[in-house]
Design an enzyme around this catalytic site. Structure first.
Site, mmCIF file in Angstrom:
data_model
loop_
_atom_site.group_PDB
_atom_site.id
_atom_site.type_symbol
_atom_site.label_atom_id
_atom_site.label_comp_id
_atom_site.label_asym_id
_atom_site.label_seq_id
_atom_site.Cartn_x
_atom_site.Cartn_y
_atom_site.Cartn_z
ATOM 1 N N GLY A 153 88.976 73.963 51.462
ATOM 2 C CA GLY A 153 88.807 74.411 53.037
ATOM 3 C C GLY A 153 88.634 75.689 53.242
ATOM 4 N N ASN B 117 87.903 69.211 44.600
ATOM 5 C CA ASN B 117 88.768 70.034 45.392
ATOM 6 C C ASN B 117 88.118 70.254 46.696
ATOM 7 O OD1 ASN B 117 87.866 72.921 46.090
ATOM 8 N ND2 ASN B 117 86.762 72.367 44.317
ATOM 9 N N ASN C 294 82.717 86.819 47.554
ATOM 10 C CA ASN C 294 82.173 85.497 47.650
ATOM 11 C C ASN C 294 82.216 85.380 49.208
ATOM 12 O OD1 ASN C 294 82.513 82.434 48.069
ATOM 13 N ND2 ASN C 294 81.122 82.701 46.255
ATOM 14 N N CYS D 279 78.503 75.930 52.551
ATOM 15 C CA CYS D 279 79.051 76.066 53.842
ATOM 16 C C CYS D 279 78.467 75.287 54.893
ATOM 17 C CB CYS D 279 79.784 77.191 54.331
ATOM 18 S SG CYS D 279 80.394 78.536 53.081
HETATM 19 C C1 LIG Z 1 89.846 75.016 43.361
HETATM 20 C C2 LIG Z 1 88.236 75.553 43.449
HETATM 21 C C3 LIG Z 1 87.855 76.577 44.633
HETATM 22 C C4 LIG Z 1 86.557 76.743 44.761
HETATM 23 N N1 LIG Z 1 86.419 77.690 45.698
HETATM 24 C C5 LIG Z 1 85.174 78.379 45.779
HETATM 25 C C6 LIG Z 1 84.774 79.256 46.779
HETATM 26 O O1 LIG Z 1 85.632 79.675 47.690
HETATM 27 N N2 LIG Z 1 83.497 79.790 46.864
HETATM 28 C C7 LIG Z 1 82.511 79.366 45.985
HETATM 29 O O2 LIG Z 1 81.409 79.666 46.107
HETATM 30 N N3 LIG Z 1 82.905 78.461 45.031
HETATM 31 C C8 LIG Z 1 84.097 77.935 44.931
HETATM 32 N N4 LIG Z 1 84.541 77.092 43.676
HETATM 33 C C9 LIG Z 1 83.463 76.417 43.052
HETATM 34 C C10 LIG Z 1 83.560 77.463 41.665
HETATM 35 O O3 LIG Z 1 83.302 78.681 41.968
HETATM 36 C C11 LIG Z 1 82.390 76.852 40.414
HETATM 37 O O4 LIG Z 1 81.107 76.946 41.119
HETATM 38 C C12 LIG Z 1 82.511 75.367 40.368
HETATM 39 O O5 LIG Z 1 83.930 74.822 40.282
HETATM 40 C C13 LIG Z 1 81.818 75.010 38.768
HETATM 41 O O6 LIG Z 1 82.378 75.944 37.769
HETATM 42 P P1 LIG Z 1 83.424 74.966 37.076
HETATM 43 O O7 LIG Z 1 83.194 73.704 36.431
HETATM 44 O O8 LIG Z 1 83.669 76.018 35.760
HETATM 45 O O9 LIG Z 1 84.785 75.094 37.643
HETATM 46 C C14 LIG Z 1 85.773 76.437 43.713
HETATM 47 C C15 LIG Z 1 86.061 75.493 42.679
HETATM 48 C C16 LIG Z 1 87.325 75.123 42.547
HETATM 49 C C17 LIG Z 1 87.641 74.125 41.258
#
Ligand SMILES: Cc1cc2nc3c(=O)[nH]c(=O)nc-3n(C[C@H](O)[C@H](O)[C@H](O)COP(=O)(O)O)c2cc1C
Length: 338
Positions: free
Chosen positions: A94, A91, A121, A151
């Protein structure tokens, strides 16, 4: 991976949903969690998104992390923003979000704080922006603040704050000065030594650590010879990254344990067995993100599976399992390759 759950005609959570087993209750940074499950940032909108799905309840989660929030509204990246990979997804959203003022004024008042704990967050392109957003959330009902140090730092030419321990510590220290709320730092796996970074973030005042954020990757369309992701690169999440995440949690636990700093382990957790692995590696709470996209009811089976395991092991508290991975010098000294 595809979502199949039916959508409720009316909005709002399932009020009559059963609470997770009492065995699963824990204190995390002084907050009462009904379950060790934390719904992860970017995967549940601002905490309201999944409550529209039949059978889903925010009460099944100990806490919910809201979408990454910046000082000003952001439109996010050009499409495509997501791309499915074997056992995972890339993903590059942005950081699309309506800005901190809108979140605090219009979204937080709609959340039901009786159901679960809500964690902001915080994202930013400069240290000043991290501080501004943290300060605004500090003056809000939010329960805790997670800083996403993955970031890019515009002043340093776009390198991620989280990839360098010095920069990570500067962000944490600056945010620490403007909030008394529990501060969680979300560590990037895209760096040489996550242990050093964890140590510096703890020294800078982090109350807890979230391990790990996504792993940077890309995918190419061979017909057009273009990257599938509009941003060229994206963050890989889902079961594909679970072994990486598990090792990082184990490594960070070595550093965090002496300070009593708890970890939210995350990266590909889909089942109760996944969750138990992370807890044994040193996580006190466990994050579920990508799994929700194809299994929105994952929390119920994970809660039930952990409770069942605790009972079978004769344990009456989840904390008795944290960091109980059995290792010995024979394992630690074995060659790293081959
Ligand atoms: C579509 C999407 C958007 C995400 N947006 C953020 C975000 O805004 N801030 C953040 O700290 N992590 C973001 N993440 C990371 C997730 O919070 C998480 O740390 C990461 O996906 C690993 O966990 P998972 O494998 O269970 O998804 C995002 C992940 C995905 C898939």
């Amino acid at each position: 991976m595809h979502a199949m759950a039916s959508v409720k005609p009316e909005t709002c959570g399932a009020g009559a949903a059963a609470q997770p087993d009492a065995l699963l209750r824990l204190k995390f940074c002084g907050l009462d969690f009904a379950s060790p499950i934390v719904l992860l940032s970017g995967c549940v909108g601002f905490g309201e998104e999944y409550t529209r799905i039949e059978g889903f309840s925010n009460r099944d989660a100990g806490a919910i992390v809201l979408k990454g929030t910046t000082g000003k509204p952001r439109l996010g990246n050009p499409p495509h923003r997501i791309y499915e990979t074997p056992a995972g997804m890339l993903n590059a959203i942005g950081l699309q979000n309506p800005g901190v003022e809108h979140v605090v004024r219009n979204i937080l008042p709609q959340l039901d704080f009786s159901e679960t704990r809500f964690i902001a967050n915080v994202s930013g392109s400069t240290i000043e922006e991290y501080v501004e957003v943290t300060r605004r959330f500090d003056a809000s009902p939010i329960d805790a603040i997670e800083i996403n140090i993955s970031c890019p730092n515009v002043k340093e030419g776009g390198v991620a704050f989280g990839n360098y321990p010095d920069m990570s510590a500067q962000v944490v220290a600056a945010c620490r000065r403007v909030t008394q709320k529990p501060l969680i730092t979300k560590l990037s796996p895209n760096q040489t030594d996550i242990r050093e970074n964890a140590r510096r973030c703890i020294e800078a005042g982090s109350d807890a650590l979230a391990v790990i954020n996504t792993v940077m990757g890309m995918a190419i369309d061979v017909e057009t010879r273009r990257p599938f992701i509009g941003n060229l690169q994206g963050g890989l999440s889902g079961p594909a990254i679970k072994p990486i995440a598990l090792l990082k949690v184990h490594q960070v636990y070595e550093v965090a344990r002496p300070h009593g700093v708890p970890i939210i382990g995350q990266g590909g957790i889909t089942t109760a067995t996944d969750a138990l692995e992370f807890i044994m590696a040193g996580a006190t709470a466990i994050g579920v993100g990508t799994a929700l996209f194809y299994e929105p009811m994952a929390c119920k089976s994970i809660n039930a599976g952990i409770a069942e395991y605790l009972k079978a092991q004769g344990l009456d508290n989840l904390l008795q399992l944290v960091g109980t991975l059995r290792t010995g010098r024979d394992i630690e000294d074995s060659p790293l390759c081959g």
